[in-house]
Design a protein around this motif. Structure first.
Motif, PDB file in Angstrom:
ATOM      1  N   ALA A   8     -11.533   1.383   1.267  1.00 25.38           N
ATOM      2  CA  ALA A   8     -10.198   0.873   1.560  1.00 25.38           C
ATOM      3  C   ALA A   8      -9.788  -0.104   0.464  1.00 25.38           C
ATOM      4  O   ALA A   8     -10.519  -1.045   0.162  1.00 25.38           O
ATOM      5  N   GLY A   9      -8.623   0.118  -0.129  1.00 27.24           N
ATOM      6  CA  GLY A   9      -8.132  -0.792  -1.149  1.00 27.24           C
ATOM      7  C   GLY A   9      -8.786  -0.595  -2.495  1.00 27.24           C
ATOM      8  O   GLY A   9      -9.490   0.398  -2.728  1.00 27.24           O
ATOM      9  N   PRO A  10      -8.569  -1.541  -3.409  1.00 27.85           N
ATOM     10  CA  PRO A  10      -9.117  -1.434  -4.765  1.00 27.85           C
ATOM     11  C   PRO A  10     -10.640  -1.350  -4.747  1.00 27.85           C
ATOM     12  O   PRO A  10     -11.299  -2.047  -3.984  1.00 27.85           O
ATOM     13  N   PHE A  11     -11.191  -0.491  -5.578  1.00 24.99           N
ATOM     14  CA  PHE A  11     -12.631  -0.279  -5.606  1.00 24.99           C
ATOM     15  C   PHE A  11     -13.227  -0.508  -6.990  1.00 24.99           C
ATOM     16  O   PHE A  11     -14.445  -0.465  -7.158  1.00 24.99           O
ATOM     17  N   ALA A  12     -12.361  -0.738  -7.993  1.00 20.36           N
ATOM     18  CA  ALA A  12     -12.846  -0.949  -9.353  1.00 20.36           C
ATOM     19  C   ALA A  12     -11.758  -1.627 -10.166  1.00 20.36           C
ATOM     20  O   ALA A  12     -10.564  -1.488  -9.877  1.00 20.36           O
ATOM     21  N   ILE A  13     -12.149  -2.351 -11.189  1.00 18.71           N
ATOM     22  CA  ILE A  13     -11.202  -2.934 -12.145  1.00 18.71           C
ATOM     23  C   ILE A  13     -10.907  -1.875 -13.206  1.00 18.71           C
ATOM     24  O   ILE A  13     -11.816  -1.222 -13.723  1.00 18.71           O
ATOM     25  N   ALA A  14      -9.632  -1.682 -13.519  1.00 15.55           N
ATOM     26  CA  ALA A  14      -9.245  -0.684 -14.511  1.00 15.55           C
ATOM     27  C   ALA A  14      -8.047  -1.178 -15.293  1.00 15.55           C
ATOM     28  O   ALA A  14      -7.279  -2.030 -14.823  1.00 15.55           O
ATOM     29  N   ASP A  15      -7.866  -0.631 -16.486  1.00 13.71           N
ATOM     30  CA  ASP A  15      -6.709  -0.978 -17.301  1.00 13.71           C
ATOM     31  C   ASP A  15      -5.421  -0.584 -16.582  1.00 13.71           C
ATOM     32  O   ASP A  15      -4.442  -1.332 -16.569  1.00 13.71           O
ATOM     33  N   THR A  16      -5.436   0.610 -15.956  1.00 10.63           N
ATOM     34  CA  THR A  16      -4.290   1.096 -15.190  1.00 10.63           C
ATOM     35  C   THR A  16      -4.733   1.405 -13.765  1.00 10.63           C
ATOM     36  O   THR A  16      -5.702   2.140 -13.554  1.00 10.63           O
ATOM     37  N   VAL A  17      -4.035   0.841 -12.795  1.00  6.46           N
ATOM     38  CA  VAL A  17      -4.318   1.097 -11.386  1.00  6.46           C
ATOM     39  C   VAL A  17      -3.099   1.779 -10.769  1.00  6.46           C
ATOM     40  O   VAL A  17      -1.958   1.388 -11.039  1.00  6.46           O
ATOM     41  N   ILE A  18      -3.357   2.796  -9.952  1.00  6.40           N
ATOM     42  CA  ILE A  18      -2.295   3.521  -9.248  1.00  6.40           C
ATOM     43  C   ILE A  18      -2.502   3.331  -7.753  1.00  6.40           C
ATOM     44  O   ILE A  18      -3.622   3.460  -7.262  1.00  6.40           O
ATOM     45  N   ALA A  19      -1.431   3.049  -7.023  1.00  2.24           N
ATOM     46  CA  ALA A  19      -1.513   2.932  -5.563  1.00  2.24           C
ATOM     47  C   ALA A  19      -0.248   3.521  -4.949  1.00  2.24           C
ATOM     48  O   ALA A  19       0.807   2.892  -4.959  1.00  2.24           O
TER      49      ALA A  19
ATOM     50  N   LEU B 235      -5.028  -5.902  -5.528  1.00  7.82           N
ATOM     51  CA  LEU B 235      -4.575  -4.932  -6.518  1.00  7.82           C
ATOM     52  C   LEU B 235      -4.272  -5.608  -7.856  1.00  7.82           C
ATOM     53  O   LEU B 235      -4.580  -5.067  -8.922  1.00  7.82           O
ATOM     54  N   ALA B 236      -3.673  -6.795  -7.792  1.00  9.57           N
ATOM     55  CA  ALA B 236      -3.381  -7.521  -9.032  1.00  9.57           C
ATOM     56  C   ALA B 236      -4.666  -7.905  -9.758  1.00  9.57           C
ATOM     57  O   ALA B 236      -4.755  -7.783 -10.988  1.00  9.57           O
ATOM     58  N   LEU B 237      -5.661  -8.343  -9.003  1.00  6.86           N
ATOM     59  CA  LEU B 237      -6.936  -8.719  -9.627  1.00  6.86           C
ATOM     60  C   LEU B 237      -7.646  -7.516 -10.236  1.00  6.86           C
ATOM     61  O   LEU B 237      -8.382  -7.648 -11.220  1.00  6.86           O
ATOM     62  N   ALA B 238      -7.439  -6.339  -9.659  1.00  4.43           N
ATOM     63  CA  ALA B 238      -8.095  -5.129 -10.164  1.00  4.43           C
ATOM     64  C   ALA B 238      -7.394  -4.542 -11.385  1.00  4.43           C
ATOM     65  O   ALA B 238      -7.950  -3.671 -12.067  1.00  4.43           O
ATOM     66  N   THR B 239      -6.174  -5.014 -11.665  1.00  2.00           N
ATOM     67  CA  THR B 239      -5.362  -4.439 -12.736  1.00  2.00           C
ATOM     68  C   THR B 239      -5.579  -5.170 -14.050  1.00  2.00           C
ATOM     69  O   THR B 239      -5.315  -6.369 -14.155  1.00  2.00           O
ATOM     70  N   GLY B 240      -6.046  -4.416 -15.037  1.00  2.00           N
ATOM     71  CA  GLY B 240      -6.216  -5.016 -16.355  1.00  2.00           C
ATOM     72  C   GLY B 240      -4.901  -5.186 -17.083  1.00  2.00           C
ATOM     73  O   GLY B 240      -4.643  -6.214 -17.706  1.00  2.00           O
ATOM     74  N   ARG B 241      -4.049  -4.163 -16.985  1.00  2.00           N
ATOM     75  CA  ARG B 241      -2.792  -4.219 -17.734  1.00  2.00           C
ATOM     76  C   ARG B 241      -1.600  -3.651 -16.974  1.00  2.00           C
ATOM     77  O   ARG B 241      -0.547  -4.267 -16.933  1.00  2.00           O
ATOM     78  N   THR B 242      -1.763  -2.462 -16.363  1.00  2.00           N
ATOM     79  CA  THR B 242      -0.620  -1.782 -15.760  1.00  2.00           C
ATOM     80  C   THR B 242      -0.933  -1.366 -14.336  1.00  2.00           C
ATOM     81  O   THR B 242      -2.016  -0.864 -14.042  1.00  2.00           O
ATOM     82  N   LEU B 243       0.045  -1.555 -13.442  1.00  2.00           N
ATOM     83  CA  LEU B 243      -0.086  -1.180 -12.041  1.00  2.00           C
ATOM     84  C   LEU B 243       1.103  -0.297 -11.668  1.00  2.00           C
ATOM     85  O   LEU B 243       2.256  -0.676 -11.850  1.00  2.00           O
ATOM     86  N   VAL B 244       0.816   0.905 -11.157  1.00  2.00           N
ATOM     87  CA  VAL B 244       1.851   1.831 -10.711  1.00  2.00           C
ATOM     88  C   VAL B 244       1.828   1.863  -9.191  1.00  2.00           C
ATOM     89  O   VAL B 244       0.811   2.207  -8.589  1.00  2.00           O
ATOM     90  N   LEU B 245       2.947   1.492  -8.565  1.00  2.43           N
ATOM     91  CA  LEU B 245       3.038   1.429  -7.107  1.00  2.43           C
ATOM     92  C   LEU B 245       4.081   2.411  -6.607  1.00  2.43           C
ATOM     93  O   LEU B 245       5.162   2.538  -7.197  1.00  2.43           O
ATOM     94  N   SER B 246       3.772   3.086  -5.504  1.00  2.00           N
ATOM     95  CA  SER B 246       4.768   3.952  -4.875  1.00  2.00           C
ATOM     96  C   SER B 246       4.463   4.078  -3.395  1.00  2.00           C
ATOM     97  O   SER B 246       3.525   3.463  -2.888  1.00  2.00           O
ATOM     98  N   GLY B 247       5.288   4.882  -2.704  1.00  2.00           N
ATOM     99  CA  GLY B 247       5.176   4.994  -1.261  1.00  2.00           C
ATOM    100  C   GLY B 247       6.113   4.042  -0.550  1.00  2.00           C
ATOM    101  O   GLY B 247       5.967   3.797   0.644  1.00  2.00           O
ATOM    102  N   LEU B 248       7.087   3.491  -1.274  1.00  4.54           N
ATOM    103  CA  LEU B 248       8.004   2.530  -0.664  1.00  4.54           C
ATOM    104  C   LEU B 248       9.445   3.007  -0.784  1.00  4.54           C
ATOM    105  O   LEU B 248       9.834   3.578  -1.802  1.00  4.54           O
ATOM    106  N   ARG B 249      10.203   2.801   0.276  1.00  5.05           N
ATOM    107  CA  ARG B 249      11.627   3.102   0.245  1.00  5.05           C
ATOM    108  C   ARG B 249      12.339   2.048  -0.587  1.00  5.05           C
ATOM    109  O   ARG B 249      11.850   0.936  -0.788  1.00  5.05           O
ATOM    110  N   THR B 250      13.527   2.401  -1.069  1.00  5.62           N
ATOM    111  CA  THR B 250      14.267   1.457  -1.908  1.00  5.62           C
ATOM    112  C   THR B 250      14.564   0.152  -1.165  1.00  5.62           C
ATOM    113  O   THR B 250      14.649  -0.903  -1.773  1.00  5.62           O
ATOM    114  N   ALA B 251      14.684   0.228   0.158  1.00  2.98           N
ATOM    115  CA  ALA B 251      14.951  -0.987   0.939  1.00  2.98           C
ATOM    116  C   ALA B 251      13.795  -1.972   0.881  1.00  2.98           C
ATOM    117  O   ALA B 251      13.972  -3.159   1.169  1.00  2.98           O
TER     118      ALA B 251
END
Length: 288
Positions: free
Chosen positions: A212-223, A237-253
């Motif tokens: 469940a949740g972040p399992f490794a530190i990486a340059d790019t994390v996707i969730a 998720l922020a702590l696991a992200t070395g440089r770039t984080l891609v987030l989705s699954g959210l409505r514009t609201a």
């Protein structure tokens, strides 16, 4: 597991705008991303559906939600919840799904394998009971975001949190990532992802773990999850992200509170993709 309810509107392009208006009306009943609403037609010339995916609600809560939906939209056809769809709805319906294009990628099921032109951008996905066939706007948004990112700079290490079918991990491998790992809280999804990774013959092994949740530190994390867990996991998720984080699954609201949660952890929005009222955010850690 996800529970699905769906209402069939009819055949014809005129139902697209009707479906979109209905989704906009029903959106007032969405609480922190639950349930997930979408409108689509599984076949190019098929029937338009209003699709409702419940993640956390029990049978009584689902019944109350559907009753409230009926009060808001008396003209909405009856929702269907059959035992097969509730138990394994993706596996039962995926044979009716047509190939989906997202950027250079084309995602298809094994039933279309013989029709596909050989190319490094094709990804074969049989979902079983996992989420992520690219028919949902959030998955398409992530595929496009990853491709845009790879055009700006080489992908190095990538971690796919909540991998579902493994499609995003496979895409990262196709885009030349040096190392990719994936994880999901659902053991069934992990097995599905492992099968899809094997079928697609990735350039490098992609380990998939039950986590469940972040399992490794990486340059790019996707969730690609939902707004509520994305906010809850913002620190991890922020702590696991070395440089770039891609987030989705959210409505514009829900974009504003998600952005705020990650801005507070030092990440800034570098790109935003909107598809069918679903948002995909690319956040960067500022270089020092």
């Amino acid at each position: 597991m996800v529970t699905r309810a769906f209402a069939t509107l009819g055949v014809g392009d005129q139902y697209e705008s009707i479906a979109e208006q209905m989704i906009a009306t029903l959106d007032v009943l969405v609480d922190d991303g639950e349930p997930i609403l979408s409108a689509y037609r599984p076949l190019q010339d098929g029937e338009w559906l209003i699709d409702v995916m419940f993640v956390d609600k029990d049978a009584d809560a689902r019944a109350r939600w559907l009753a409230e939906a009926r009060e808001l939209l008396p003209e909405l056809p009856d929702f269907e919840e059959d035992p097969v769809a509730e138990r394994d709805w993706v596996a039962e319906s995926q044979k009716a799904l047509h190939p989906i294009h997202a950027g250079r990628f084309v995602v298809f099921g094994s039933h279309d394998r013989d029709k596909m032109v050989p190319t490094q951008w094709r990804i074969e996905i049989d979902a079983g009971r996992a989420f992520g066939t690219a028919h949902h706007a959030s998955t398409r948004g992530c595929l496009i975001a990853l491709e845009k990112l790879a055009k700006r700079r080489p992908l190095t290490t990538v971690a796919d949190v909540g991998t579902g079918t493994g499609v995003l991990a496979i895409a990262a491998d196709r885009l030349g990532a040096r190392a990719v790992a994936a994880g999901d809280i659902d053991p069934v999804s992990v097995e599905v992802a492992r099968r899809n990774i094997a079928v697609n013959r990735t350039h490098r092994p992609i380990p998939v773990v039950v986590k469940a949740g972040p399992f490794a530190i990486a340059d790019t994390v996707i969730a690609n999850i939902l707004a509520r867990p994305l906010i809850a996991m913002a620190n991890d998720l922020a702590l696991a992200t070395g440089r770039t984080l891609v987030l989705s699954g959210l409505r514009t609201a829900h974009v504003r509170p998600v952005k705020a949660a990650y801005r507070a952890r030092g990440l800034v929005v570098a790109d935003q993709i909107i598809i069918e009222d679903w948002a995909t955010l690319t956040l960067e850690r500022p270089l020092r």
